[in-house]
Design an enzyme around this catalytic site. Structure first.
Site, PDB file in Angstrom:
ATOM      1  N   HIS A 175      44.219  39.653  34.612  1.00 43.62           N
ATOM      2  CA  HIS A 175      43.175  38.747  35.121  1.00 43.62           C
ATOM      3  C   HIS A 175      41.981  38.628  34.184  1.00 43.62           C
ATOM      4  O   HIS A 175      41.099  37.806  34.430  1.00 43.62           O
ATOM      5  CB  HIS A 175      42.720  39.199  36.508  1.00 43.62           C
ATOM      6  CG  HIS A 175      43.794  38.996  37.529  1.00 43.62           C
ATOM      7  ND1 HIS A 175      43.937  37.828  38.238  1.00 43.62           N
ATOM      8  CD2 HIS A 175      44.831  39.790  37.893  1.00 43.62           C
ATOM      9  CE1 HIS A 175      44.993  37.921  39.027  1.00 43.62           C
ATOM     10  NE2 HIS A 175      45.558  39.099  38.837  1.00 43.62           N
ATOM     11  N   ASP A 230      46.637  46.944  32.375  1.00 46.50           N
ATOM     12  CA  ASP A 230      47.096  45.591  32.701  1.00 46.50           C
ATOM     13  C   ASP A 230      45.861  44.691  32.749  1.00 46.50           C
ATOM     14  O   ASP A 230      45.035  44.810  33.653  1.00 46.50           O
ATOM     15  CB  ASP A 230      47.809  45.648  34.060  1.00 46.50           C
ATOM     16  CG  ASP A 230      48.303  44.285  34.530  1.00 46.50           C
ATOM     17  OD1 ASP A 230      47.881  43.263  33.956  1.00 46.50           O
ATOM     18  OD2 ASP A 230      49.108  44.245  35.479  1.00 46.50           O
ATOM     19  N   ASN A 273      44.832  31.047  39.829  1.00 50.35           N
ATOM     20  CA  ASN A 273      44.331  31.926  38.765  1.00 50.35           C
ATOM     21  C   ASN A 273      44.151  31.164  37.456  1.00 50.35           C
ATOM     22  O   ASN A 273      44.137  31.755  36.384  1.00 50.35           O
ATOM     23  CB  ASN A 273      45.311  33.084  38.538  1.00 50.35           C
ATOM     24  CG  ASN A 273      45.476  33.923  39.784  1.00 50.35           C
ATOM     25  OD1 ASN A 273      44.493  34.308  40.394  1.00 50.35           O
ATOM     26  ND2 ASN A 273      46.715  34.180  40.163  1.00 50.35           N
ATOM     27  N   LYS A 292      47.947  33.003  33.967  1.00 51.43           N
ATOM     28  CA  LYS A 292      46.649  32.894  34.644  1.00 51.43           C
ATOM     29  C   LYS A 292      45.700  32.097  33.727  1.00 51.43           C
ATOM     30  O   LYS A 292      45.836  30.877  33.645  1.00 51.43           O
ATOM     31  CB  LYS A 292      46.156  34.280  35.036  1.00 51.43           C
ATOM     32  CG  LYS A 292      47.212  34.994  35.929  1.00 51.43           C
ATOM     33  CD  LYS A 292      46.750  36.283  36.507  1.00 51.43           C
ATOM     34  CE  LYS A 292      47.892  37.093  37.111  1.00 51.43           C
ATOM     35  NZ  LYS A 292      48.554  36.504  38.263  1.00 51.43           N
ATOM     36  N   SER A 351      43.017  42.519  40.572  1.00 57.14           N
ATOM     37  CA  SER A 351      43.414  41.193  41.037  1.00 57.14           C
ATOM     38  C   SER A 351      42.907  40.865  42.427  1.00 57.14           C
ATOM     39  O   SER A 351      42.592  39.716  42.715  1.00 57.14           O
ATOM     40  CB  SER A 351      44.932  41.071  41.009  1.00 57.14           C
ATOM     41  OG  SER A 351      45.529  42.057  41.824  1.00 57.14           O
ATOM     42  N   HIS A 396      48.505  46.708  40.875  1.00 52.83           N
ATOM     43  CA  HIS A 396      49.380  45.596  41.285  1.00 52.83           C
ATOM     44  C   HIS A 396      50.796  46.067  41.627  1.00 52.83           C
ATOM     45  O   HIS A 396      51.292  47.059  41.071  1.00 52.83           O
ATOM     46  CB  HIS A 396      49.457  44.597  40.129  1.00 52.83           C
ATOM     47  CG  HIS A 396      50.129  43.317  40.479  1.00 52.83           C
ATOM     48  ND1 HIS A 396      51.388  42.995  40.030  1.00 52.83           N
ATOM     49  CD2 HIS A 396      49.718  42.278  41.246  1.00 52.83           C
ATOM     50  CE1 HIS A 396      51.718  41.801  40.494  1.00 52.83           C
ATOM     51  NE2 HIS A 396      50.724  41.336  41.225  1.00 52.83           N
ATOM     52  N   GLU A 400      44.724  48.525  36.170  1.00 50.55           N
ATOM     53  CA  GLU A 400      44.363  47.160  35.798  1.00 50.55           C
ATOM     54  C   GLU A 400      42.976  47.231  35.169  1.00 50.55           C
ATOM     55  O   GLU A 400      42.253  48.216  35.357  1.00 50.55           O
ATOM     56  CB  GLU A 400      44.310  46.263  37.048  1.00 50.55           C
ATOM     57  CG  GLU A 400      45.662  46.069  37.697  1.00 50.55           C
ATOM     58  CD  GLU A 400      45.594  45.208  38.971  1.00 50.55           C
ATOM     59  OE1 GLU A 400      44.835  44.224  39.014  1.00 50.55           O
ATOM     60  OE2 GLU A 400      46.324  45.533  39.919  1.00 50.55           O
TER      61      GLU A 400
HETATM   62  C1  LIG Z   1      47.442  42.555  37.867  1.00 49.22           C
HETATM   63  C2  LIG Z   1      48.682  41.748  37.720  1.00 49.22           C
HETATM   64  N1  LIG Z   1      49.626  42.181  36.863  1.00 49.22           N
HETATM   65  C3  LIG Z   1      50.756  41.494  36.684  1.00 49.22           C
HETATM   66  C4  LIG Z   1      51.005  40.326  37.374  1.00 49.22           C
HETATM   67  C5  LIG Z   1      52.295  39.624  37.133  1.00 49.22           C
HETATM   68  O1  LIG Z   1      52.130  38.608  36.194  1.00 49.22           O
HETATM   69  P1  LIG Z   1      53.123  37.364  36.203  1.00 49.22           P
HETATM   70  O2  LIG Z   1      52.612  36.419  37.244  1.00 49.22           O
HETATM   71  O3  LIG Z   1      53.038  36.810  34.836  1.00 49.22           O
HETATM   72  O4  LIG Z   1      54.476  37.882  36.547  1.00 49.22           O
HETATM   73  C6  LIG Z   1      50.041  39.844  38.273  1.00 49.22           C
HETATM   74  C7  LIG Z   1      50.188  38.614  39.063  1.00 49.22           C
HETATM   75  O5  LIG Z   1      50.967  37.777  39.001  1.00 49.22           O
HETATM   76  C8  LIG Z   1      48.854  40.569  38.449  1.00 49.22           C
HETATM   77  O6  LIG Z   1      47.918  40.150  39.296  1.00 49.22           O
END
Ligand SMILES: Cc1ncc(COP(=O)(O)O)c(C=O)c1O
Length: 360
Positions: free
Chosen positions: A184, A181, A22, A213, A156, A108, A152
């Site tokens: 991405h 969220d 990512n 990411k 993702s 997610h 989101e």
């Molecule tokens: C949509 C989404 N939110 C949150 C996270 C979590 O983020 P982090 O990797 O910083 O824990 C991810 C992936 O890791 C994700 O794809």
């Protein structure tokens, strides 16, 4: 994986072309991030030594929070060691058993876990279906103490975009808090990489991001009002009961933010966009949003595993994604592009994909 590049790592000592990170802007191996981390480690040490509220609070955290809030046009931001923890804090601190969470079905795992821990009632609408979200809010909303609409922005695993403006209208209409969220999208999409909420001209109550990411570092944050930040700081258990992000990581993320908002970020976003459009053309995909995530849905797990192995034989690394990361029967290859991929890399990928027995 060995090596600094997330696009051209070595796997078992052999070079491979990866489409499975990512690191959308290629900042994970940027010398400015390494230099910022080294400088901070010399100044502030490596591990924070304690939780933020105890003695782990450093200037690097404060600077990064101020920078992120400014970047996103929010009064405040609160840092977490990961995006996962940021999502857990957001919903567990604010929602409880008398509350309602209306969630996209494809959200997610961290948002699902956040709901489970919050003990709120949750209802799920079909992916990106604002009409069904409206129905659920109308049906269950009035009985709840508080309502949260959770999505989101760039999904993702599907690489598509939530109907953000419609969801914001719905949240306002039903007096629900909007939680988005942008893990991405930030750094990658929207005006100057400020995300899809800015592109849609909406401001969710909570905007959540990760630094792992496009920022090429690690950590997560919630952008919000100053009042909500204070509340989360005092009630967010995944903020309170964990060691603070190491200051050098915060410094690296701050260096990434400076790159993202400057000409280099602009150039990298343009390179990425060009590669995205090249792959869309190469695969004959039209009317796709400008998304660096390309899901190639194959169905059964075995088919995704076989496709991934076939690509590996051609020097391409594309991990299969299987349940529970995605729904049963929708196993896939998840191709993620980076600004560091060259036009030749994209041609090689498109050719390899069309040679698969399950060609898209
Ligand atoms: C949509 C989404 N939110 C949150 C996270 C979590 O983020 P982090 O990797 O910083 O824990 C991810 C992936 O890791 C994700 O794809």
């Amino acid at each position: 994986m060995t090596g600094a590049s997330r696009v051209r790592p070595h796997l078992a000592d052999a070079p491979i072309l990866s489409f499975s990170s990512n690191d959308y802007l290629g900042l994970a191996c940027h010398p400015a991030l390494a230099a910022a981390a080294a400088f901070s480690a010399a100044r502030s040490g490596f591990g924070a030594g304690a939780a933020r509220l105890v003695s782990g609070d450093h200037a690097e955290h404060r600077d990064l929070e101020a920078g992120l809030a400014h970047f996103l046009g929010y009064p405040a931001a609160l840092l977490f060691p990961s995006g996962y923890q940021a999502n857990l804090a957001a919903l567990t601190a604010l929602a409880g058993p008398q509350d309602l969470i209306v969630s996209d079905r494809a959200n997610h795992a961290s948002l699902l876990d956040a709901w489970r821990l919050s003990r709120a009632k949750a209802v799920f609408y079909p992916h990106c279906n604002a009409t069904r979200a409206a129905d659920l809010l109308a049906k269950y909303g009035p009985k709840a103490r508080r309502r949260f609409l959770v999505t989101e922005s760039l999904f993702s695993m599907d690489g598509d975009v939530a109907p953000l403006a419609e969801l914001a209208d719905l949240a306002a209409h039903h007096q629900a808090s909007l939680v988005v969220d942008e893990a991405h999208a930030l750094g990658v999409l929207g005006p100057d990489g400020r995300g899809l909420c800015q592109a849609a001209q909406i401001q969710p109550d909570l905007l959540i991001g990760t630094l792992g990411k496009a920022f090429g570092a690690a950590g997560g944050f919630i952008a919000s009002s100053a009042q909500l930040r204070n509340y989360l700081l005092n009630r967010g258990r995944t903020f309170i009961f964990t060691t603070a992000q190491p200051p050098p990581l915060a410094a690296a993320a701050f260096a990434a933010l400076a790159l993202i908002t400057g000409p280099e970020g602009q150039a990298r976003r343009l390179a990425l966009l060009t590669r995205i459009r090249q792959l869309n053309r190469g695969l004959g995909l039209h009317d796709r949003p400008d998304s660096p995530i390309f899901p190639i849905i194959l169905g059964e797990d075995a088919r995704a595993l076989a496709a991934s192995a076939a690509l590996r034989d051609q020097g391409i690394f594309a991990q299969p994604i299987r349940p529970p990361a995605v729904r049963e029967g929708t196993a896939r290859l998840r191709i993620a592009l980076s600004a560091l991929h060259t036009p030749e890399d994209i041609d090689a990928l498109a050719a390899a994909l069309t040679r698969l027995p399950d060609a898209p």
